[in-house]
Design a protein around this motif. Sequence first.
Motif, PDB file in Angstrom:
ATOM      1  N   LYS A 102      -7.063 -61.477  23.146  1.00  0.00           N
ATOM      2  CA  LYS A 102      -7.863 -61.458  24.500  1.00  0.00           C
ATOM      3  C   LYS A 102      -7.397 -60.189  25.305  1.00  0.00           C
ATOM      4  CE  LYS A 102      -5.315 -65.255  26.805  1.00  0.00           C
ATOM      5  NZ  LYS A 102      -4.764 -64.391  27.841  1.00  0.00           N
ATOM      6  N   ASP A 103      -6.208 -59.975  25.299  1.00  0.00           N
ATOM      7  CA  ASP A 103      -5.581 -58.918  26.148  1.00  0.00           C
ATOM      8  C   ASP A 103      -5.206 -57.671  25.637  1.00  0.00           C
ATOM      9  OD1 ASP A 103      -5.289 -60.666  28.167  1.00  0.00           O
ATOM     10  OD2 ASP A 103      -3.384 -61.549  27.532  1.00  0.00           O
ATOM     11  N   VAL A 104      -5.620 -57.411  24.204  1.00  0.00           N
ATOM     12  CA  VAL A 104      -5.421 -56.341  23.497  1.00  0.00           C
ATOM     13  C   VAL A 104      -6.813 -55.252  23.302  1.00  0.00           C
ATOM     14  CG1 VAL A 104      -4.980 -55.236  21.271  1.00  0.00           C
ATOM     15  CG2 VAL A 104      -3.903 -57.407  22.017  1.00  0.00           C
ATOM     16  N   ARG A 105      -6.736 -54.120  23.800  1.00  0.00           N
ATOM     17  CA  ARG A 105      -7.675 -53.142  23.645  1.00  0.00           C
ATOM     18  C   ARG A 105      -7.279 -51.744  22.958  1.00  0.00           C
ATOM     19  NH1 ARG A 105      -9.208 -57.329  25.516  1.00  0.00           N
ATOM     20  NH2 ARG A 105     -10.743 -57.784  27.123  1.00  0.00           N
ATOM     21  N   ASP A 106      -8.355 -51.071  22.648  1.00  0.00           N
ATOM     22  CA  ASP A 106      -7.889 -49.843  22.052  1.00  0.00           C
ATOM     23  C   ASP A 106      -7.910 -48.783  23.167  1.00  0.00           C
ATOM     24  OD1 ASP A 106     -10.507 -49.028  22.421  1.00  0.00           O
ATOM     25  OD2 ASP A 106     -11.153 -48.948  20.212  1.00  0.00           O
ATOM     26  N   SER A 107      -7.878 -47.504  22.870  1.00  0.00           N
ATOM     27  CA  SER A 107      -7.788 -46.345  23.793  1.00  0.00           C
ATOM     28  C   SER A 107      -9.098 -46.111  24.520  1.00  0.00           C
ATOM     29  CB  SER A 107      -7.511 -44.861  23.055  1.00  0.00           C
ATOM     30  OG  SER A 107      -8.495 -44.805  22.073  1.00  0.00           O
ATOM     31  N   THR A 108     -10.314 -46.725  24.000  1.00  0.00           N
ATOM     32  CA  THR A 108     -11.445 -46.715  24.855  1.00  0.00           C
ATOM     33  C   THR A 108     -11.887 -48.084  25.545  1.00  0.00           C
ATOM     34  OG1 THR A 108     -12.733 -47.713  23.006  1.00  0.00           O
ATOM     35  CG2 THR A 108     -12.341 -45.461  22.760  1.00  0.00           C
ATOM     36  N   GLY A 109     -11.022 -48.939  25.409  1.00  0.00           N
ATOM     37  CA  GLY A 109     -11.194 -50.210  26.084  1.00  0.00           C
ATOM     38  C   GLY A 109     -11.742 -51.167  25.542  1.00  0.00           C
ATOM     39  N   ALA A 110     -11.983 -50.934  24.057  1.00  0.00           N
ATOM     40  CA  ALA A 110     -12.683 -52.122  23.367  1.00  0.00           C
ATOM     41  C   ALA A 110     -11.907 -52.954  22.733  1.00  0.00           C
ATOM     42  CB  ALA A 110     -13.436 -51.224  22.089  1.00  0.00           C
ATOM     43  N   MET A 111     -12.476 -54.204  22.440  1.00  0.00           N
ATOM     44  CA  MET A 111     -11.623 -55.334  21.879  1.00  0.00           C
ATOM     45  C   MET A 111     -11.954 -55.186  20.441  1.00  0.00           C
ATOM     46  SD  MET A 111     -12.829 -58.632  24.447  1.00  0.00           S
ATOM     47  CE  MET A 111     -14.599 -58.160  24.404  1.00  0.00           C
ATOM     48  N   VAL A 112     -10.937 -56.053  19.681  1.00  0.00           N
ATOM     49  CA  VAL A 112     -11.036 -55.913  18.290  1.00  0.00           C
ATOM     50  C   VAL A 112     -12.427 -56.779  17.878  1.00  0.00           C
ATOM     51  CG1 VAL A 112      -8.486 -56.136  18.039  1.00  0.00           C
ATOM     52  CG2 VAL A 112      -9.716 -58.255  18.017  1.00  0.00           C
ATOM     53  N   LYS A 113     -12.762 -56.506  16.659  1.00  0.00           N
ATOM     54  CA  LYS A 113     -13.896 -57.214  15.971  1.00  0.00           C
ATOM     55  C   LYS A 113     -13.619 -58.501  15.506  1.00  0.00           C
ATOM     56  CE  LYS A 113     -16.211 -53.264  17.097  1.00  0.00           C
ATOM     57  NZ  LYS A 113     -17.069 -53.530  18.044  1.00  0.00           N
ATOM     58  N   ASN A 114     -12.510 -58.932  15.067  1.00  0.00           N
ATOM     59  CA  ASN A 114     -12.199 -59.955  14.140  1.00  0.00           C
ATOM     60  C   ASN A 114     -10.900 -60.677  14.160  1.00  0.00           C
ATOM     61  OD1 ASN A 114     -11.195 -57.834  12.920  1.00  0.00           O
ATOM     62  ND2 ASN A 114     -11.138 -58.966  10.989  1.00  0.00           N
ATOM     63  N   ILE A 115     -10.734 -61.938  14.157  1.00  0.00           N
ATOM     64  CA  ILE A 115      -9.436 -62.611  13.790  1.00  0.00           C
ATOM     65  C   ILE A 115      -9.699 -63.128  12.525  1.00  0.00           C
ATOM     66  CG2 ILE A 115      -7.865 -64.089  14.219  1.00  0.00           C
ATOM     67  CD1 ILE A 115      -8.172 -63.460  17.416  1.00  0.00           C
ATOM     68  N   TRP A 116      -8.761 -62.526  11.488  1.00  0.00           N
ATOM     69  CA  TRP A 116      -9.064 -63.213  10.215  1.00  0.00           C
ATOM     70  C   TRP A 116      -7.902 -63.786   9.553  1.00  0.00           C
ATOM     71  CZ3 TRP A 116     -12.007 -58.913   6.766  1.00  0.00           C
ATOM     72  CH2 TRP A 116     -13.324 -58.754   7.164  1.00  0.00           C
ATOM     73  N   ALA A 117      -8.176 -64.927   8.705  1.00  0.00           N
ATOM     74  CA  ALA A 117      -7.193 -65.613   8.072  1.00  0.00           C
ATOM     75  C   ALA A 117      -5.843 -65.750   8.770  1.00  0.00           C
ATOM     76  CB  ALA A 117      -6.861 -64.668   6.650  1.00  0.00           C
ATOM     77  N   PRO A 118      -6.003 -66.726   9.685  1.00  0.00           N
ATOM     78  CA  PRO A 118      -4.789 -66.918  10.879  1.00  0.00           C
ATOM     79  C   PRO A 118      -3.723 -67.827   9.926  1.00  0.00           C
ATOM     80  CG  PRO A 118      -6.506 -68.191  11.648  1.00  0.00           C
ATOM     81  CD  PRO A 118      -7.323 -67.066  10.374  1.00  0.00           C
ATOM     82  N   GLU A 119      -2.583 -67.522  10.043  1.00  0.00           N
ATOM     83  CA  GLU A 119      -1.664 -68.651   9.509  1.00  0.00           C
ATOM     84  C   GLU A 119      -0.250 -68.451  10.380  1.00  0.00           C
ATOM     85  OE1 GLU A 119      -0.212 -67.919   5.516  1.00  0.00           O
ATOM     86  OE2 GLU A 119      -2.313 -67.528   4.646  1.00  0.00           O
ATOM     87  N   TYR A 120       0.533 -69.475  10.247  1.00  0.00           N
ATOM     88  CA  TYR A 120       1.618 -69.583  11.136  1.00  0.00           C
ATOM     89  C   TYR A 120       3.073 -69.919  10.207  1.00  0.00           C
ATOM     90  CZ  TYR A 120       0.683 -74.567  10.863  1.00  0.00           C
ATOM     91  OH  TYR A 120       0.395 -76.135  10.595  1.00  0.00           O
ATOM     92  N   PHE A 121       4.199 -69.527  11.108  1.00  0.00           N
ATOM     93  CA  PHE A 121       5.499 -69.789  10.197  1.00  0.00           C
ATOM     94  C   PHE A 121       6.276 -70.414  11.278  1.00  0.00           C
ATOM     95  CE2 PHE A 121       9.888 -68.459   9.491  1.00  0.00           C
ATOM     96  CZ  PHE A 121       9.908 -68.906   7.823  1.00  0.00           C
ATOM     97  N   TYR A 122       7.019 -71.794  10.895  1.00  0.00           N
ATOM     98  CA  TYR A 122       7.752 -72.300  11.948  1.00  0.00           C
ATOM     99  C   TYR A 122       9.435 -71.897  11.750  1.00  0.00           C
ATOM    100  CZ  TYR A 122       9.968 -75.836  14.468  1.00  0.00           C
ATOM    101  OH  TYR A 122      10.868 -76.729  15.431  1.00  0.00           O
ATOM    102  N   ASP A 123       9.945 -71.300  12.681  1.00  0.00           N
ATOM    103  CA  ASP A 123      11.258 -71.134  12.545  1.00  0.00           C
ATOM    104  C   ASP A 123      12.137 -72.239  13.195  1.00  0.00           C
ATOM    105  OD1 ASP A 123      14.079 -70.118  13.203  1.00  0.00           O
ATOM    106  OD2 ASP A 123      13.091 -67.975  13.597  1.00  0.00           O
ATOM    107  N   ASP A 124      12.918 -72.750  12.399  1.00  0.00           N
ATOM    108  CA  ASP A 124      13.771 -73.807  12.768  1.00  0.00           C
ATOM    109  C   ASP A 124      14.975 -73.638  13.894  1.00  0.00           C
ATOM    110  OD1 ASP A 124      12.917 -76.297  10.957  1.00  0.00           O
ATOM    111  OD2 ASP A 124      13.491 -74.865   9.254  1.00  0.00           O
TER     112      ASP A 124
END
Length: 318
Positions: A115-137
């Motif tokens: 939500k807070d990421v923009r490119d040099s033109t101020g545009a947002m990303v087009k997608n969020i694909w294949a999210p995963e997570y890793f737990y650090d003990d």
Amino acid sequence: MLTYFRQRYPTRIEIDAQGKTIEVPLPNPMLVAQLHIALSTDGRHWTPLNDNKPIWNQQMRDQFIHKGPDGIWRLVATGGGKDVPDHKQFGPSCIYATSKDLIHWQFEKYLPLMKDVRDSTGAMVKNIWAPEYFYDDATKEYTLLWSSTFKSEGWQESRLWYCKTKDWKTFTPAKVLFAPPYSVIDGTLIKHNNVYYLFHKEEEFGAKTGERRGIRVATSKNLEGPYTVYQGPLNNGQIAPTITEGPSVMADPVNSKGWLLYYDYPMADDYGISSSPDLFNWTIEKDVTLPPDARHGSLSRLTSAEAKALQNAFPNSK
């Protein structure tokens, strides 16, 4: 446990010498973008539950499920489209859900991780694909990773991004995790002997670049990188001529010192498994049985009681 959705792709994308995108129709397309589960005792022969039908009606793709140290199963998946509230303000999001038993699922919220990421033109990303997570003990933190791009198509100049959370309520700002000299999607992360292995799909293809839609691996001593791409071919090169994606890795339940790698053949409507003694040199397993039309699975080890409960909750007709 193998969790997956089902699909047969409707088209194959190609790029000609002039850079024009061409869609080649494929036979018998279908899509069941919901959660499915299959079980196995050897990691090679899998039996789908519920007659290979969904076990939850929430729309999703590329679901990733693991159990946290608190005993809660957490699911993240591709699924936050333009119909999601606040999409115009925060951009694309992904699905977050929880379960205490793998049978009853609670949709928690959509996560607008970029939500807070923009490119040099101020545009947002087009997608969020294949999210995963890793737990650090050590840090008690979850590191989420996914692919995003600012281009018109999700596979164009894509990078792997990450953020961290301890409570799934507040998240650190998104940062680039992996930006190799090629477009990359479908990242999955494991740690072995204090080395992080980042399996991913190189998403480069076309008349000028050649066919490079295959799985690669990069390594690092630090979770946040930098990652060094392994230059040797997976599967002794056998996998290179065929389009593969959606990798997932687990310890081999048959060979205590080995590993298994799972991946889609998305344009061939098939699923593959390879084995390895060292996470670098892979051999394609020939004697395997997988659910028809399975796509982008994730893997978890269950207790016998958890497996029995799932079998009772979602029995097959035969």
